[in-house]
Every structure is written in structure tokens, then in C-alpha cells.
Write an enzyme that holds these catalytic residues in place. Structure first.
Site, PDB file in Angstrom:
ATOM      1  N   LEU A   7       0.844  -1.188   0.000  1.00  7.07           N
ATOM      2  CA  LEU A   7       0.000   0.000   0.000  1.00  7.07           C
ATOM      3  C   LEU A   7       0.882   1.241   0.000  1.00  7.07           C
ATOM      4  O   LEU A   7       1.428   1.643   1.037  1.00  7.07           O
ATOM      5  CB  LEU A   7      -0.935   0.007   1.219  1.00  7.07           C
ATOM      6  CG  LEU A   7      -2.236  -0.801   1.084  1.00  7.07           C
ATOM      7  CD1 LEU A   7      -1.953  -2.294   1.034  1.00  7.07           C
ATOM      8  CD2 LEU A   7      -3.180  -0.499   2.240  1.00  7.07           C
ATOM      9  N   GLY A   8       1.052   1.834  -1.171  1.00  5.02           N
ATOM     10  CA  GLY A   8       1.853   3.035  -1.308  1.00  5.02           C
ATOM     11  C   GLY A   8       1.010   4.284  -1.201  1.00  5.02           C
ATOM     12  O   GLY A   8      -0.179   4.241  -0.879  1.00  5.02           O
ATOM     13  N   ASP A 108       8.121   0.422   3.150  1.00  6.22           N
ATOM     14  CA  ASP A 108       8.320   0.017   1.756  1.00  6.22           C
ATOM     15  C   ASP A 108       9.797  -0.179   1.458  1.00  6.22           C
ATOM     16  O   ASP A 108      10.191  -1.135   0.772  1.00  6.22           O
ATOM     17  CB  ASP A 108       7.687   1.027   0.801  1.00  6.22           C
ATOM     18  CG  ASP A 108       8.059   2.472   1.110  1.00  6.22           C
ATOM     19  OD1 ASP A 108       8.622   2.745   2.192  1.00  6.22           O
ATOM     20  OD2 ASP A 108       7.764   3.347   0.268  1.00  6.22           O
TER      21      ASP A 108
END
Length: 254
Positions: A7-8, A108
């Protein structure tokens, strides 16, 4: 079977990984304007085959905790499997965090480092091209050497539009130089500037990496940027998801 979710800030990348890890199903879902966590989870469910029944849902998320909690609840209702979150820590899955305060490292980047450790045990320089561009180094012992952060193309465009009176928020894209319009000038300046910045940052970080370190590039804009770099760079669009999978397997063996 595992469902992996990255989930960016701009989109969700997903992968369904069957037992054994072969034949991944992958996809990308951009966030819809104004969509809440439940609507986003429903949209994701529309992209993933209805036959998917994951034993684990593994998540790397940079989103706000309150939004993420609601999204997790929607995931559990849709698929039933437990949601496991990777968080930045001092060490995980054979990688040692190089930050003075390990929890400050973006999850991330942490996942990409774990993925790089799995695919490049000799060490690596990792470029992740998203809303921000990050560059990180990893040595042959799995030690994170630190890194750098640079604005991505969209942020650079927005900075020019918001910080000046007359420059437009122009479309992202390549343009010939010398440019013959303001829009083309911005596009060319951002594209060439971002590429040059990545090259300079990567060269500096590679100097701290082992001589045989691989050059890995990932993220939503990784393919476009890789096209302007040397052939030594290997484009791995799902490196964060590869890291999630490696971490999940490592945790399952503990």
C-alpha cells in the site's frame, strides 16, 4: 496461499502467491479520489479472482494508521485470513536496519531491502521510484548501509506549480531538449533532473556497497526511469512484494 499487499501513497500493488511460490498473479489498483478504506477494499476485491482464499494476508503500508485499521477490517471480512503487517525493525529476515532509529525507515524501503537480500545475496543498491524516490545500499552480510530520499516526478511538478505564480502543473512525460514550450520545459527538466539525481545518488551509495553489488530498480515509475539508466540496472517491479513474501516465510519458520 498468500495475498501480498504493498500500500503506497498513490496505489496498491498486489500479488496472489500459491504454495510453492510459482505463477504469481499480480496487479495494481490506483486509489480513487475520495474513496474510503471500505470502498478501496471492495475495489481491490473486484480485481482479485474470487477463487483466492489466502491463509495469510501480508501487508506493507505507508498509509495513516486509522485508515489502515479500517482497511484491515474490510480485508478480514472479505477473505477471512489474518492480516500481518511488516514494520521496520532493527533486524528481520536476514537484514539489519542501518538507521540510528530503525522505526524511522519507511516500511516500503524495509520490504525492498528484504527482497533485495533474497535475490541479491552479494549486496545491492536499490532504487524505489514512487511518490518519492529512495536509494538504499545493502552489503553481502545483509547490513543496510543507509540511503537517500528525493522527490518523485509528480512532487517535482507540483512544487513548480505551487511555488510559482505562472508555471502550470503540467503532465509528466519526456520531452526533447531544448524544449520549445513551458510544459515541455518542465517535463524535460523533471525527467532529466530526476534521472541525473538518481544516477548521482546511486553512484555514491554503490561506492559503499560490495564490488559485485547488484543494481535493482522498483516502484511504479521504475520501468520508465530504468529505460534511461545503464543496462546494469535490473527492473524488479514487485521487489517490495518479494520482500513481503520472504519475510512472511521467515516468520512462519520461527
Amino acid at each position: 496461499m498468500r495475498l501480498l499487499l504493498d500500500l503506497g501513497n498513490s496505489a496498491i500493488k498486489w500479488a496472489v502467491v500459491p504454495p510453492g511460490g510459482a505463477a504469481w498473479q499480480t496487479g495494481r489498483l490506483a486509489y480513487a479520489d475520495g474513496a474510503g478504506p471500505e470502498d478501496t477494499a471492495a475495489a481491490l476485491g473486484g480485481r482479485i479472482p474470487s477463487t483466492v482464499a489466502p491463509a495469510r494476508i501480508c501487508v506493507a503500508s505507508v498509509l495513516a494508521p486509522a485508515w489502515q485499521r479500517r482497511f484491515d477490517t474490510a480485508l478480514e471480512r472479505a477473505w477471512g485470513g489474518p492480516v500481518q503487517h511488516l514494520v521496520a525493525s532493527a533486524a528481520a529476515a536476514g537484514v539489519t536496519n542501518g538507521y540510528d532509529q530503525p522505526e524511522q525507515l519507511g516500511v516500503d524501503r524495509w520490504a525492498a531491502l528484504i527482497g533485495a537480500r533474497a535475490v541479491a545475496p552479494e549486496g545491492a543498491c536499490i532504487v524505489d521510484v514512487g511518490t518519492a524516490i529512495t536509494v538504499d545500499g545493502l552489503d553481502a552480510d545483509g547490513r543496510h548501509l543507509g540511503g537517500a530520499i528525493f522527490p518523485g516526478a509528480r512532487l517535482l511538478h507540483q512544487a513548480l506549480a505551487r511555488g510559482t505564480a505562472r508555471l502550470p502543473d503540467s503532465p509528466i512525460g519526456a520531452a526533447a531538449l531544448p524544449a520549445r514550450s513551458t510544459e515541455e520545459g518542465i517535463a524535460a527538466g523533471v525527467a532529466v533532473g530526476a534521472g541525473a539525481a538518481v544516477t548521482a545518488l546511486a553512484d555514491a551509495i554503490l561506492a559503499a556497497c560490495p564490488p559485485g553489488a547488484q543494481r535493482l530498480i522498483t516502484g511504479g515509475g521504475g520501468g520508465e526511469l530504468a529505460a534511461g539508466l545503464s543496462p546494469a540496472w535490473c527492473h524488479r517491479p514487485y521487489l517490495v512484494l518479494e520482500g513481503l513474501l520472504h519475510w512472511s516465510r521467515h516468520e512462519a519458520r520461527r
